[in-house]
Design an enzyme around this catalytic site. Structure first.
Site, PDB file in Angstrom:
ATOM      1  N   HIS A   1      30.023   3.039 -57.507  1.00 51.63           N
ATOM      2  CA  HIS A   1      29.655   3.431 -56.141  1.00 51.63           C
ATOM      3  C   HIS A   1      28.858   4.733 -56.180  1.00 51.63           C
ATOM      4  O   HIS A   1      27.792   4.855 -55.576  1.00 51.63           O
ATOM      5  CB  HIS A   1      30.904   3.662 -55.285  1.00 51.63           C
TER       6      HIS A   1
ATOM      7  N   GLU B   1      50.692 -12.228 -18.231  1.00 49.75           N
ATOM      8  CA  GLU B   1      49.435 -12.977 -18.333  1.00 49.75           C
ATOM      9  C   GLU B   1      48.665 -12.870 -17.004  1.00 49.75           C
ATOM     10  O   GLU B   1      47.506 -12.486 -16.984  1.00 49.75           O
ATOM     11  CB  GLU B   1      49.767 -14.447 -18.642  1.00 49.75           C
ATOM     12  N   HIS B   2      49.337 -13.219 -15.899  1.00 42.65           N
ATOM     13  CA  HIS B   2      48.745 -13.125 -14.559  1.00 42.65           C
ATOM     14  C   HIS B   2      49.522 -12.091 -13.754  1.00 42.65           C
ATOM     15  O   HIS B   2      50.753 -12.121 -13.745  1.00 42.65           O
ATOM     16  CB  HIS B   2      48.850 -14.455 -13.804  1.00 42.65           C
TER      17      HIS B   2
ATOM     18  N   ASP C   1      42.584 -19.661 -11.530  1.00 42.60           N
ATOM     19  CA  ASP C   1      42.653 -20.839 -12.405  1.00 42.60           C
ATOM     20  C   ASP C   1      41.392 -21.687 -12.309  1.00 42.60           C
ATOM     21  O   ASP C   1      41.033 -22.384 -13.261  1.00 42.60           O
ATOM     22  CB  ASP C   1      43.853 -21.714 -12.018  1.00 42.60           C
TER      23      ASP C   1
ATOM     24  N   HIS D   1      53.696 -25.582 -13.935  1.00 41.08           N
ATOM     25  CA  HIS D   1      52.978 -25.918 -15.164  1.00 41.08           C
ATOM     26  C   HIS D   1      53.891 -26.512 -16.221  1.00 41.08           C
ATOM     27  O   HIS D   1      53.526 -27.420 -16.953  1.00 41.08           O
ATOM     28  CB  HIS D   1      52.323 -24.670 -15.765  1.00 41.08           C
TER      29      HIS D   1
ATOM     30  N   ASN E   1      49.185 -29.217 -27.922  1.00 38.30           N
ATOM     31  CA  ASN E   1      50.631 -29.285 -28.136  1.00 38.30           C
ATOM     32  C   ASN E   1      51.009 -28.629 -29.476  1.00 38.30           C
ATOM     33  O   ASN E   1      50.186 -27.967 -30.115  1.00 38.30           O
ATOM     34  CB  ASN E   1      51.104 -30.748 -28.073  1.00 38.30           C
TER      35      ASN E   1
ATOM     36  N   GLU F   1      37.652   8.711 -55.356  1.00 39.65           N
ATOM     37  CA  GLU F   1      38.334   7.415 -55.325  1.00 39.65           C
ATOM     38  C   GLU F   1      38.210   6.681 -56.665  1.00 39.65           C
ATOM     39  O   GLU F   1      38.600   5.520 -56.770  1.00 39.65           O
ATOM     40  CB  GLU F   1      37.769   6.550 -54.179  1.00 39.65           C
TER      41      GLU F   1
ATOM     42  N   GLN G   1      44.689 -34.110 -36.376  1.00 38.97           N
ATOM     43  CA  GLN G   1      43.550 -34.757 -37.043  1.00 38.97           C
ATOM     44  C   GLN G   1      42.219 -34.300 -36.442  1.00 38.97           C
ATOM     45  O   GLN G   1      41.222 -34.148 -37.162  1.00 38.97           O
ATOM     46  CB  GLN G   1      43.686 -36.287 -37.031  1.00 38.97           C
TER      47      GLN G   1
ATOM     48  N   TYR H   1      38.996 -28.005 -28.131  1.00 39.41           N
ATOM     49  CA  TYR H   1      40.067 -28.996 -28.034  1.00 39.41           C
ATOM     50  C   TYR H   1      40.484 -29.159 -26.579  1.00 39.41           C
ATOM     51  O   TYR H   1      40.747 -28.163 -25.886  1.00 39.41           O
ATOM     52  CB  TYR H   1      41.296 -28.577 -28.857  1.00 39.41           C
TER      53      TYR H   1
ATOM     54  N   SER I   1      52.888 -20.418 -19.614  1.00 45.10           N
ATOM     55  CA  SER I   1      52.242 -19.554 -18.624  1.00 45.10           C
ATOM     56  C   SER I   1      53.240 -18.638 -17.919  1.00 45.10           C
ATOM     57  O   SER I   1      54.435 -18.915 -17.869  1.00 45.10           O
ATOM     58  CB  SER I   1      51.553 -20.463 -17.599  1.00 45.10           C
TER      59      SER I   1
ATOM     60  N   GLN J   1      52.836 -21.153 -10.983  1.00 49.61           N
ATOM     61  CA  GLN J   1      53.044 -21.053 -12.433  1.00 49.61           C
ATOM     62  C   GLN J   1      54.176 -21.950 -12.872  1.00 49.61           C
ATOM     63  O   GLN J   1      54.086 -22.659 -13.867  1.00 49.61           O
ATOM     64  CB  GLN J   1      53.373 -19.612 -12.871  1.00 49.61           C
TER      65      GLN J   1
END
Lengths: 435, 435
Positions: B420, B327-328, B361, B262, B214, B415, B191, B130, B237, B259
């Site tokens: 088995h 994250e960074h 990046d 963003h 999104n 068991e 969709q 995506y 981020s 950052q």
């Protein structure tokens, strides 16, 4: 009656599609109840755990008895018969030996610009292991979840297991001890998952939760995902056996039944190159179902979801197998390696007639927590990697930045991310005009 | 104003906890709308995609124009300025070189019982990528998602990217071409996720979906998870910079802003051993914010979620860093390797003052799809492994089964899983009495 299909029939494709898309599980919608339980544990901590355990498990606890003491675990382990203890120890050794080979390697190298690049794997700081109570309280699952965590190097492994009416399976506690579980709590359900994810006064929170459970546990794991990591949400078990006519039909029947006896929603499928052999296996299943202890469960699973499929050749078997993407795949054919090489999507493969799937459940070495419901197309069984995470490493030198920096500036401008570009520009300016 | 904290203050712990638990994202609840969209695509296929694209993107499509043709991609790529094309090519080469080292190894060995054990990695058969439309349509993200898939060996990689009002970013199509994307469709939103997961007449279904989007896209990915695999659902981020006083405050300010620009929900934190340096960085941020193109976004992020924390020493910095699990993580100190060794939880580390996060990046080589919202405690950035799965292999010999089989029988009985045990017993009986 299971379905009998033949790949040579004109209506085969439609019937096979129906088999693939059979809905085998109807999860009750417990999401609202689970949300309320999680909120209660987050809000009231130990007090909520004590109330909920009283209500669901009919056990009266205090903050002091939520945790099962070392002495209690030792006592339980001592009550386990010697043959079971030895079997558990052999299983643990073999599972550990297999998973030790899964430990990933760190890497670090210098590229042609002089940049140093690499990554480093580290264990999660704390993991939680859910173990069901009652009939499905399996010591083998304790080993299969706990040992990979310990091999990964997880320093703190907390286990939760409900004790309905006070009953605990001594073999489960023995397995926990053997696998090196650090803490055991006598709680279960969504409340136990909430405690592991968010922590209470008595139970420190963990970073990752694994282990099977009922619909409440599964819904709770989905809800806490993000706050902590979780393993897959397992569906009912499945086996596909591909067998030629050189096999003993009774062995293959038992292999099919060893999945069917797990759960009425389990699915057992045989693909064979010999229709007569398929019929003989069907007959053997029926015979075994007359006496099997769990014949009610196994019989329902076989009747509702079992299938015997005849194919013209093993290549067709391989193609159908990849469409099924089975959790467990037994290859009982003359050259299982050759057939295995034709197959891409399976959680675990068992090669040759001397490798019944039950070996993999207990003692083979590979993990028995495996992708169900066709998810072997995109996911793997539990492993050491599930308890580790990777940090990427990058170190530029001035020379490396001079080489690659201008391209970063160009891309940052193209993406309209000015500060990204300026953070490179400022450094390049200094390099070009150090004065 | 960002918060200024000092680890030596008595109220530091409470203030730090507040910073850690700040809720930075309020996702709109679009789940019902998304469920309806997915149902529509499952039911009506291409026709639903065409209607929904008309409604949301104001573009009129037919089954014949859902897919972007090779000619259209070639034309777009040809329109990309030469410097951008060269920068993209260098980035692709470096990302590919880094990820090629991540290809996992198969294993097969024989243990002391004679059993053959191992595993095999294979690529998913089809992956979907995506790519957002409009302003957040980043060519770098195309490379970061597509290249690991191709390095993994994914034979079919389908990309979806919405074209609001018909507009497509030529650089995104150029990146798709460069990375070896096999199919590109001009659709987006829930969709597009539904089409990738369930397929339509024109779009064959995939097994794994990755890429940012999104709230609609995120909700759709959550819903199709299980039917297909998905990557993480990324949050806003974050960057943590640990810097001593030997740095240029303006460089560090730009790193924090790269950052912040963003997203208003992004978070930039500086930890420094020198309060005066921290103040100087704060001043430099304010100066840069006066002219930065995205100052409205970056300013809001810095004001609402920015922080400058003074610590007595780098060991304290490392402890706080692991609690943040960023994250960074940039380590702008004299000995970044030594500091790095003290830190366990981070998505990506950038070592030394010549490695601004923006390098990561675009062009460093490591992936820029990284765990956010403290999930670096238990998860990793995108890698080749995300497009592969592992099948475990086990093959018993008669001798191996004789050695381990009895323990499997014992555990199966313990068991209460009779079939088995019987599946092993039947084989052992044959071994012990072959006549």
């Amino acid at each position: 009656m299971p379905v009998f299909l033949n790949a040579a029939d004109t209506d085969f494709e439609a019937a096979f599609e129906t088999l693939l898309s059979a809905k085998r599980e109807d999860s009750p919608d417990v999401d609202e109840a689970v949300a309320a339980i999680i909120a209660d544990v987050r809000h009231r901590g130990d007090a909520a755990l004590i109330d909920l355990t009283q209500r669901f498990d009919r056990v009266t606890l205090t903050s002091g008895t939520l945790r099962i003491s070392g002495d209690e675990i030792d006592d339980a382990a001592a009550r386990v018969p010697e043959d079971q203890r030895a079997a558990l120890a052999l299983a643990a050794d073999r599972i550990r030996a297999y998973h030790e080979r899964q430990r990933p390697e760190d890497a670090q190298w210098t590229d042609d610009t002089g940049a140093s690049l690499g990554w480093r794997w580290t264990a999660v700081a704390a993991a939680g292991l859910y173990v069901p109570g009652g009939l499905a309280s399996y010591p083998s699952s304790v080993l299969m979840n706990a040992i990979p965590a310990k091999v990964a190097g997880v320093p703190r492994l907390a286990m939760v297991v409900p004790a309905p009416d006070g009953a605990l399976n001594p073999l489960v506690l023995a397995a926990a001890k053997l696998a090196g579980v650090d803490e055991v709590y006598r709680i279960g359900g969504a409340q136990a998952i909430a405690a592991l994810a968010y922590g209470t006064k008595t139970i420190a929170p963990v970073d990752k939760i694994t282990g099977p459970g009922n619909a409440f546990v599964a819904a709770a794991k989905r809800r806490v995902f993000g706050k902590v990591g979780i393993d897959m949400i397992a569906g009912p078990s499945e086996i596909l056996v591909i067998a030629d006519a050189a096999n003993d039909p009774d062995w293959i029947a038992l292999d099919l039944l060893s999945q069917a006896e797990h759960d009425e929603s389990a699915q057992s499928i045989l693909i064979t190159t010999d229709a007569g052999f398929g019929q003989a296996v069907g007959d053997a299943v029926d015979r075994r179902l007359q006496t099997l202890e769990r014949r009610a469960i196994a019989g329902a699973s076989w009747r509702d979801f079992g299938a015997i499929i005849t194919v013209p050749d093993l290549t067709t078997a391989a193609v159908l197998s990849d469409r099924i993407a089975p959790e467990h795949l037994e290859l009982c054919v003359a050259d299982p390696d050759a057939l295995s090489a034709q197959i891409t999507h399976a959680g675990a493969m068992f090669l040759g007639q001397w490798t019944p799937e039950a070996i993999g459940d207990y003692i083979g070495g590979p993990n028995h927590v495996l992708p169900t419901a066709r998810s072997a197309r995109f996911s793997s069984g539990l492993s050491v990697l599930d308890f580790m995470k990777r940090t990427t490493l990058a170190r530029m030198t001035p020379a490396a930045l001079r080489t690659v920096g201008p391209s970063a500036e160009t891309l940052a401008q193209a993406e309209s991310l000015e500060a990204h570009g300026l953070s490179v520009t400022a450094r390049l300016r200094k390099l070009n005009d150090p004065g």
